[in-house]
Motif scaffolding. Structure first.
Motif, PDB file in Angstrom:
ATOM      1  N   LEU A  41      -5.191  -0.755   1.921  1.00  0.00           N
ATOM      2  CA  LEU A  41      -4.447  -0.944   3.449  1.00  0.00           C
ATOM      3  C   LEU A  41      -4.358  -2.556   3.456  1.00  0.00           C
ATOM      4  O   LEU A  41      -3.458  -3.153   4.010  1.00  0.00           O
ATOM      5  N   PHE A  42      -5.628  -3.170   2.980  1.00  0.00           N
ATOM      6  CA  PHE A  42      -5.672  -4.624   3.205  1.00  0.00           C
ATOM      7  C   PHE A  42      -4.654  -5.055   2.102  1.00  0.00           C
ATOM      8  O   PHE A  42      -3.994  -6.290   2.504  1.00  0.00           O
ATOM      9  N   ALA A  43      -4.410  -4.949   0.969  1.00  0.00           N
ATOM     10  CA  ALA A  43      -3.420  -5.345   0.197  1.00  0.00           C
ATOM     11  C   ALA A  43      -1.962  -5.168   0.689  1.00  0.00           C
ATOM     12  O   ALA A  43      -1.517  -6.283   0.339  1.00  0.00           O
ATOM     13  N   ILE A  44      -1.818  -4.109   1.114  1.00  0.00           N
ATOM     14  CA  ILE A  44      -0.425  -3.982   1.814  1.00  0.00           C
ATOM     15  C   ILE A  44      -0.277  -4.762   2.727  1.00  0.00           C
ATOM     16  O   ILE A  44       0.841  -5.485   3.065  1.00  0.00           O
ATOM     17  N   LEU A  45      -1.168  -4.950   3.860  1.00  0.00           N
ATOM     18  CA  LEU A  45      -1.053  -6.012   4.814  1.00  0.00           C
ATOM     19  C   LEU A  45      -0.910  -7.226   4.413  1.00  0.00           C
ATOM     20  O   LEU A  45      -0.254  -8.210   5.069  1.00  0.00           O
ATOM     21  N   MET A  46      -1.560  -7.615   3.282  1.00  0.00           N
ATOM     22  CA  MET A  46      -1.541  -9.042   2.844  1.00  0.00           C
ATOM     23  C   MET A  46      -0.074  -9.392   2.309  1.00  0.00           C
ATOM     24  O   MET A  46       0.237 -10.464   2.241  1.00  0.00           O
ATOM     25  N   LEU A  47       0.403  -8.600   1.391  1.00  0.00           N
ATOM     26  CA  LEU A  47       1.775  -8.737   0.977  1.00  0.00           C
ATOM     27  C   LEU A  47       2.630  -8.846   2.062  1.00  0.00           C
ATOM     28  O   LEU A  47       3.712  -9.535   1.803  1.00  0.00           O
ATOM     29  N   ALA A  48       2.518  -7.980   2.951  1.00  0.00           N
ATOM     30  CA  ALA A  48       3.558  -7.884   4.415  1.00  0.00           C
ATOM     31  C   ALA A  48       3.219  -9.281   5.137  1.00  0.00           C
ATOM     32  O   ALA A  48       4.488  -9.873   5.298  1.00  0.00           O
ATOM     33  N   ALA A  49       1.990  -9.813   5.175  1.00  0.00           N
ATOM     34  CA  ALA A  49       1.990 -11.055   5.733  1.00  0.00           C
ATOM     35  C   ALA A  49       2.482 -12.273   4.993  1.00  0.00           C
ATOM     36  O   ALA A  49       3.292 -12.959   5.562  1.00  0.00           O
TER      37      ALA A  49
END
Length: 425
Positions: A41-49
């Motif tokens: 979840l953190f990786a997905i949020l980081m890629l989106a950011a």
């Protein structure tokens, strides 16, 4: 300033590896503490950011070329200069000027040798009518001047200006695309680096955390064990064989009335003290049942000499259970209670039975008397005997150790101690 900057730079370079190591350890510890679904979840949020930041910083909508009529007129009215280090090409409304720079091989007129005469400048013929005149070239002071019609010169100047502007815009666009690509590559590499850290270093960090937790638990258990042993030693020290005072008084009385009997009682007292004193000095949390039974027998021999026929002792301890582990001084306390509160205060006396058996993988030791019964006579003691036994059993065995008090038929008390059956060391 240089002398102050150098020690600061050396100190920074010296502490940089340690700072990087601490930062990596902190990051690795934080990543390994996350569960896998939280990490993804953190990786997905980081890629989106990262994608949002990329669109905000490197979007082409933020790169615009603003031009107006006044800017165009200003660009058309000023000359455009092109060239390299040795040659300069200048375009204006009068035409194209090609000249050598001052750093070139041909000196400019103002830098020539004063002794060298300057060749006369050939006159420039007057241009004919602009409509019929074509491009003409003239040479003046190492400068080539190509005369163009006014309309053609303006078109050439505008074309070159547009070409230069397009080249600059294309260069900016190329830089933007490369910067955007590098930014997203950095975000992807950071996510992959965190994934690799969690996958590779996670096991090591978890092992270190488990080892630290195990050490903490071991230290806590060691402290609890020390506290438990201290409590048991304190409780064991409270066991006061009150009968010693009565026995010494009996010995003193028998010395005057019956010296042979006093001598036998004194020898029995010495035998008892030899058995009990080492046990009390050791303060061991666990001993064996045979040693406890021997102390109780020595104690009962003294009492039998004092109470004579008023005390009947029956010992039913199998030899196979003498090696069983048993807490020290507990059997002694139960026997003392039976004598003091049950048999000694009964005029006709009674019997005392010691027995031991194994039931449900537990060692069951029972002291049964036929005295007055539990609570029949008010006690003048401290009341700590049975309480100490219960607390010591709880500290030693938790819920597996138990003291059971029940009435005996037709009279008296049954006191039973149950502990897990195991051999003494």
């Amino acid at each position: 300033m240089t002398s102050n900057f150098r020690p600061t730079a050396i100190q920074f370079l010296t502490t940089l590896p340690e700072s990087l190591k601490r930062a990596f350890d902190a990051t690795a510890t934080w990543v390994t503490q996350l569960s896998w679904w939280k990490f993804f979840l953190f990786a997905i949020l980081m890629l989106a950011a990262g994608g949002i930041t990329q669109s905000m910083l490197f979007s082409s909508s933020h790169t615009r070329v603003v031009s107006d009529d006044s800017g165009s007129r200003h660009a058309r009215n000023k000359s455009r200069a092109l060239g390299d280090n040795d040659t300069e090409v200048q375009i204006d409304q009068s035409g194209i000027h090609i000249r050598k720079n001052k750093s070139g091989s041909v000196p400019a007129p103002d830098e020539a040798d004063p002794a060298t005469p300057t060749p006369p400048t050939p006159p420039v013929p007057a241009p004919p009518h602009p409509v019929t005149q074509g491009p003409t070239a003239t040479l003046k002071n190492d400068e080539v001047h190509i005369t163009l019609p006014p309309g053609v010169g303006k078109e050439v100047q505008d074309a070159i200006s547009e070409a230069v502007d397009d080249a600059a815009a294309q260069k900016v666009e190329t830089y933007r695309e490369k910067s955007s690509e590098w930014f997203m590559n950095f975000v992807l590499l950071l996510v992959l680096g965190l994934f690799g850290t969690k996958a590779l270093v996670g096991g090591k960090k978890r092992a270190e955390a488990e080892a630290a937790a195990a050490n903490t638990i071991a230290e806590r258990e060691a402290m609890q064990r020390q506290v438990t042993e201290a409590k048991m030693q304190m409780m064991q020290a409270q066991v006061e064989p009150h009968f010693l005072f009565n026995t010494l008084a009996s010995v003193e009385y028998l010395i005057e009335t019956d010296p042979p009997r006093a001598s036998r009682m004194q020898r029995s007292l010495i035998q008892y003290l030899r058995a009990v004193l080492p046990q009390m000095r050791e303060n061991a949390p666990i001993t064996n049942l045979g040693r406890e039974v021997d102390m109780v027998r020595a104690y009962l021999d003294l009492l039998k000499m004092r109470m004579e026929e008023r005390l009947i002792v029956d010992c039913r301890i199998p030899d196979g259970l003498r090696s069983a582990a048993f807490p020290p001084m507990m059997l002694q306390s139960l026997v003392e209670n039976a004598i003091k509160h049950g048999l000694e205060c009964k005029p006709e006396g009674g019997s005392l039975t010691l027995s031991a058996e194994i039931a449900d993988n537990k060692l069951r030791v029972t002291v049964a008397d036929t005295g007055m019964g539990f609570g029949a006579v008010p006690s003048d003691g401290t009341g700590l005997g049975l309480q100490n036994i219960r607390e010591r059993l709880k500290l030693l065995h938790g819920g597996a150790g138990e003291l059971i008090i029940a009435p005996n038929k037709p009279s008296g008390v049954l006191a039973t101690i149950e502990v897990p059956y195991q051999l003494a060391r």
